[in-house]
Design a protein around this motif. Structure first.
Motif, PDB file in Angstrom:
ATOM      1  N   GLY A   1      47.219  41.485  21.583  1.00 49.86           N
ATOM      2  CA  GLY A   1      46.020  40.991  22.241  1.00 49.86           C
ATOM      3  C   GLY A   1      45.231  40.075  21.318  1.00 49.86           C
ATOM      4  O   GLY A   1      45.278  40.198  20.093  1.00 49.86           O
ATOM      5  N   ILE A   2      44.506  39.144  21.928  1.00 49.10           N
ATOM      6  CA  ILE A   2      43.713  38.180  21.173  1.00 49.10           C
ATOM      7  C   ILE A   2      42.259  38.644  21.175  1.00 49.10           C
ATOM      8  O   ILE A   2      41.677  38.867  22.236  1.00 49.10           O
ATOM      9  CB  ILE A   2      43.836  36.774  21.793  1.00 49.10           C
ATOM     10  CG1 ILE A   2      45.301  36.324  21.758  1.00 49.10           C
ATOM     11  CG2 ILE A   2      42.956  35.773  21.056  1.00 49.10           C
ATOM     12  CD1 ILE A   2      45.585  35.055  22.543  1.00 49.10           C
ATOM     13  N   SER A   3      41.696  38.776  20.001  1.00 45.75           N
ATOM     14  CA  SER A   3      40.329  39.273  19.898  1.00 45.75           C
ATOM     15  C   SER A   3      39.321  38.183  20.246  1.00 45.75           C
ATOM     16  O   SER A   3      39.631  36.979  20.219  1.00 45.75           O
ATOM     17  CB  SER A   3      40.054  39.796  18.482  1.00 45.75           C
ATOM     18  OG  SER A   3      39.936  38.712  17.574  1.00 45.75           O
TER      19      SER A   3
ATOM     20  N   GLN B   1      35.562  38.919  40.422  1.00 42.72           N
ATOM     21  CA  GLN B   1      34.730  39.172  39.256  1.00 42.72           C
ATOM     22  C   GLN B   1      34.841  38.033  38.241  1.00 42.72           C
ATOM     23  O   GLN B   1      33.847  37.626  37.632  1.00 42.72           O
ATOM     24  CB  GLN B   1      35.131  40.490  38.599  1.00 42.72           C
ATOM     25  CG  GLN B   1      34.944  41.716  39.489  1.00 42.72           C
ATOM     26  CD  GLN B   1      36.168  42.063  40.331  1.00 42.72           C
ATOM     27  OE1 GLN B   1      36.862  41.166  40.819  1.00 42.72           O
ATOM     28  NE2 GLN B   1      36.437  43.351  40.485  1.00 42.72           N
ATOM     29  N   ALA B   2      36.050  37.514  38.064  1.00 44.15           N
ATOM     30  CA  ALA B   2      36.264  36.433  37.101  1.00 44.15           C
ATOM     31  C   ALA B   2      35.528  35.165  37.520  1.00 44.15           C
ATOM     32  O   ALA B   2      34.817  34.544  36.714  1.00 44.15           O
ATOM     33  CB  ALA B   2      37.760  36.158  36.965  1.00 44.15           C
ATOM     34  N   TYR B   3      35.677  34.775  38.773  1.00 38.65           N
ATOM     35  CA  TYR B   3      35.007  33.555  39.250  1.00 38.65           C
ATOM     36  C   TYR B   3      33.491  33.727  39.227  1.00 38.65           C
ATOM     37  O   TYR B   3      32.766  32.798  38.854  1.00 38.65           O
ATOM     38  CB  TYR B   3      35.464  33.219  40.661  1.00 38.65           C
ATOM     39  CG  TYR B   3      36.677  32.328  40.743  1.00 38.65           C
ATOM     40  CD1 TYR B   3      36.557  30.982  41.040  1.00 38.65           C
ATOM     41  CD2 TYR B   3      37.963  32.834  40.563  1.00 38.65           C
ATOM     42  CE1 TYR B   3      37.673  30.147  41.146  1.00 38.65           C
ATOM     43  CE2 TYR B   3      39.077  32.025  40.656  1.00 38.65           C
ATOM     44  CZ  TYR B   3      38.927  30.672  40.960  1.00 38.65           C
ATOM     45  OH  TYR B   3      40.037  29.867  41.052  1.00 38.65           O
ATOM     46  N   ALA B   4      33.003  34.890  39.631  1.00 40.29           N
ATOM     47  CA  ALA B   4      31.560  35.119  39.658  1.00 40.29           C
ATOM     48  C   ALA B   4      30.966  35.063  38.254  1.00 40.29           C
ATOM     49  O   ALA B   4      29.787  34.729  38.076  1.00 40.29           O
ATOM     50  CB  ALA B   4      31.249  36.465  40.306  1.00 40.29           C
ATOM     51  N   THR B   5      31.791  35.361  37.242  1.00 41.20           N
ATOM     52  CA  THR B   5      31.335  35.350  35.855  1.00 41.20           C
ATOM     53  C   THR B   5      31.433  33.964  35.231  1.00 41.20           C
ATOM     54  O   THR B   5      30.777  33.687  34.233  1.00 41.20           O
ATOM     55  CB  THR B   5      32.156  36.357  35.026  1.00 41.20           C
ATOM     56  OG1 THR B   5      32.119  37.642  35.668  1.00 41.20           O
ATOM     57  CG2 THR B   5      31.610  36.527  33.626  1.00 41.20           C
ATOM     58  N   GLY B   6      32.273  33.082  35.799  1.00 40.14           N
ATOM     59  CA  GLY B   6      32.364  31.732  35.268  1.00 40.14           C
ATOM     60  C   GLY B   6      33.760  31.188  35.047  1.00 40.14           C
ATOM     61  O   GLY B   6      33.922  30.105  34.472  1.00 40.14           O
ATOM     62  N   ALA B   7      34.809  31.901  35.495  1.00 40.90           N
ATOM     63  CA  ALA B   7      36.165  31.344  35.413  1.00 40.90           C
ATOM     64  C   ALA B   7      36.235  30.065  36.243  1.00 40.90           C
ATOM     65  O   ALA B   7      35.611  29.959  37.307  1.00 40.90           O
ATOM     66  CB  ALA B   7      37.185  32.356  35.916  1.00 40.90           C
ATOM     67  N   ILE B   8      36.998  29.081  35.753  1.00 41.28           N
ATOM     68  CA  ILE B   8      37.088  27.797  36.451  1.00 41.28           C
ATOM     69  C   ILE B   8      38.322  27.694  37.341  1.00 41.28           C
ATOM     70  O   ILE B   8      38.467  26.727  38.099  1.00 41.28           O
ATOM     71  CB  ILE B   8      37.080  26.626  35.465  1.00 41.28           C
ATOM     72  CG1 ILE B   8      38.335  26.635  34.570  1.00 41.28           C
ATOM     73  CG2 ILE B   8      35.804  26.641  34.621  1.00 41.28           C
ATOM     74  CD1 ILE B   8      38.510  25.362  33.746  1.00 41.28           C
TER      75      ILE B   8
ATOM     76  N   VAL C   1      41.038  43.598  31.748  1.00 45.30           N
ATOM     77  CA  VAL C   1      39.780  44.211  31.322  1.00 45.30           C
ATOM     78  C   VAL C   1      38.689  43.159  31.485  1.00 45.30           C
ATOM     79  O   VAL C   1      38.701  42.140  30.793  1.00 45.30           O
ATOM     80  CB  VAL C   1      39.854  44.690  29.862  1.00 45.30           C
ATOM     81  CG1 VAL C   1      38.546  45.351  29.451  1.00 45.30           C
ATOM     82  CG2 VAL C   1      41.033  45.647  29.672  1.00 45.30           C
ATOM     83  N   ILE C   2      37.745  43.408  32.377  1.00 47.10           N
ATOM     84  CA  ILE C   2      36.794  42.364  32.743  1.00 47.10           C
ATOM     85  C   ILE C   2      35.893  41.970  31.582  1.00 47.10           C
ATOM     86  O   ILE C   2      35.501  40.801  31.465  1.00 47.10           O
ATOM     87  CB  ILE C   2      35.960  42.776  33.980  1.00 47.10           C
ATOM     88  CG1 ILE C   2      35.178  41.565  34.530  1.00 47.10           C
ATOM     89  CG2 ILE C   2      35.059  43.952  33.679  1.00 47.10           C
ATOM     90  CD1 ILE C   2      36.008  40.403  34.981  1.00 47.10           C
ATOM     91  N   ASP C   3      35.567  42.896  30.674  1.00 49.55           N
ATOM     92  CA  ASP C   3      34.673  42.506  29.578  1.00 49.55           C
ATOM     93  C   ASP C   3      35.369  41.590  28.581  1.00 49.55           C
ATOM     94  O   ASP C   3      34.722  40.732  27.975  1.00 49.55           O
ATOM     95  CB  ASP C   3      34.069  43.730  28.879  1.00 49.55           C
ATOM     96  CG  ASP C   3      35.114  44.655  28.297  1.00 49.55           C
ATOM     97  OD1 ASP C   3      36.080  44.968  28.997  1.00 49.55           O
ATOM     98  OD2 ASP C   3      34.949  45.080  27.144  1.00 49.55           O
ATOM     99  N   VAL C   4      36.696  41.719  28.435  1.00 46.20           N
ATOM    100  CA  VAL C   4      37.442  40.797  27.578  1.00 46.20           C
ATOM    101  C   VAL C   4      37.373  39.386  28.170  1.00 46.20           C
ATOM    102  O   VAL C   4      37.065  38.406  27.467  1.00 46.20           O
ATOM    103  CB  VAL C   4      38.903  41.247  27.419  1.00 46.20           C
ATOM    104  CG1 VAL C   4      39.729  40.178  26.706  1.00 46.20           C
ATOM    105  CG2 VAL C   4      38.973  42.563  26.655  1.00 46.20           C
ATOM    106  N   MET C   5      37.639  39.282  29.471  1.00 44.00           N
ATOM    107  CA  MET C   5      37.576  37.987  30.131  1.00 44.00           C
ATOM    108  C   MET C   5      36.164  37.399  30.064  1.00 44.00           C
ATOM    109  O   MET C   5      35.979  36.196  29.843  1.00 44.00           O
ATOM    110  CB  MET C   5      38.028  38.100  31.592  1.00 44.00           C
ATOM    111  CG  MET C   5      38.319  36.761  32.256  1.00 44.00           C
ATOM    112  SD  MET C   5      38.741  36.890  34.023  1.00 44.00           S
ATOM    113  CE  MET C   5      40.078  38.061  33.991  1.00 44.00           C
ATOM    114  N   THR C   6      35.178  38.262  30.234  1.00 41.39           N
ATOM    115  CA  THR C   6      33.788  37.806  30.188  1.00 41.39           C
ATOM    116  C   THR C   6      33.433  37.248  28.820  1.00 41.39           C
ATOM    117  O   THR C   6      32.779  36.199  28.710  1.00 41.39           O
ATOM    118  CB  THR C   6      32.835  38.959  30.559  1.00 41.39           C
ATOM    119  OG1 THR C   6      33.179  39.451  31.858  1.00 41.39           O
ATOM    120  CG2 THR C   6      31.391  38.492  30.581  1.00 41.39           C
TER     121      THR C   6
END
Length: 306
Positions: A146-148, A200-207, A170-175
């Motif tokens: 995994g990438i930190s 969740q990803a799009y709502a947080t800012g995924a493009i 894991v949503i917090d990693v993506m966030t």
């Protein structure tokens, strides 16, 4: 915005194969036409669901040289899966994809040897320095190191690293990756790599989204992206996500997702996708029935045209 070419749904396209294991380019192009006619703006070529692990370097190059120019001629963006255990092999595939016209390469860290964070930085630095192709860093700790958060902050400083696919589930990693991308000195972006964390990803800012689901529900997938990115209508996006959920749930949790997608494309839509290469085995009759029922695809397929 420099990330416009990456602000799409990219189906992680399955690779049609004849009974002898050779590529079926005719079916591949028909599948691409159908997806793009239904609103898809980008195509992911030879990613995991495209069975890149089971093709040789020369086969990879041949498929890329045929398919990438076809997508580009239709006005689409292309990301090519170029992961290999040897970084030199990954770079060789990247350079071929660059010549073919691809927009970026999706590359994992090496996947048998568990790299340290310093070695991951070395891995991507080598790719950055030895290819002119832009890079989508692929974080998937289920198959490799995994990438930190701190490592990703360093990787964002590499000029060819433009985007990240996070499949940590894991949503917090993506966030963390999304928020740090927004703070980077140059434009950087994150694409969702876990279908059931899509909203969740799009709502947080995924493009954008690297999607198995879009192989079989391109219109719904494109409509969701448009609602969230263009219209900024998160309630509409939520309703579309609820429609997509049976399929995104199946593609992430069914143990034979590539076989399932190929089966649905053939059984429901009539695309002759053919076999999967070893070590993948076909599905049993019981598994086929389960996939159709679990995904609710017969109902959802009515949202797409063929």
């Amino acid at each position: 915005m420099s990330l416009d070419k990456f602000t799409h749904v990219f189906p992680a396209m399955v690779t049609p194969m004849n009974e002898d294991g050779s590529f079926n380019y005719e079916v591949a192009k028909k599948h691409i036409d159908w997806m793009m006619d239904n609103g898809i703006g980008g195509i992911g070529v030879l990613m995991a669901s495209g069975e890149y692990q089971s093709v040789t370097l020369e086969e990879h190059k041949a498929y890329v040289n045929e398919i990438v120019p076809y997508v580009k001629a239709k006005g689409g963006s292309v990301i090519v899966g170029c992961s290999r255990e040897r970084v030199e092999d990954a770079c060789e595939l990247m350079n071929n994809a660059y010549k073919a016209g691809a927009d970026a390469a999706m590359v994992l860290p090496s996947f048998y040897y568990h790299q340290s964070q310093e070695e991951i930085i070395d891995h991507y630095t080598y790719l950055n320095d030895n290819s002119d192709l832009d890079i989508m860093v692929y974080n998937n700790p289920n198959v490799t190191s995994g990438i930190s958060k701190e490592t990703m902050q360093t990787l964002y400083k590499l000029p060819h690293v433009k985007i990240v696919k996070d499949a940590s589930m894991v949503i917090d990693v993506m966030t963390d990756f999304i928020f740090d991308a927004e703070k980077a000195e140059e434009d950087k972006g994150v694409l969702c790599g876990c279908d059931y964390l899509l909203y969740q990803a799009y709502a947080t800012g995924a493009i954008g989204w690297i999607s198995m689901t879009a192989n079989i529900l391109p219109k719904l997938s494109a409509d969701f992206h448009h609602a969230m990115i263009v219209e900024k209508d998160y309630q509409k996006g939520l309703e579309l996500y609820k429609q997509l959920y049976p399929v995104v749930n199946m593609t992430e949790r069914f143990p034979k997702p590539t076989q399932a997608v190929k089966y649905i494309l053939q059984e429901v839509y009539g695309f002759e996708e053919g076999i999967c290469r070893r070590p993948r085995r076909g599905m049993s009759e019981e598994e086929k029935k389960l996939v159709i029922e679990w995904s609710e695809i017969e109902r959802l397929s009515k949202t797409n045209k063929n």
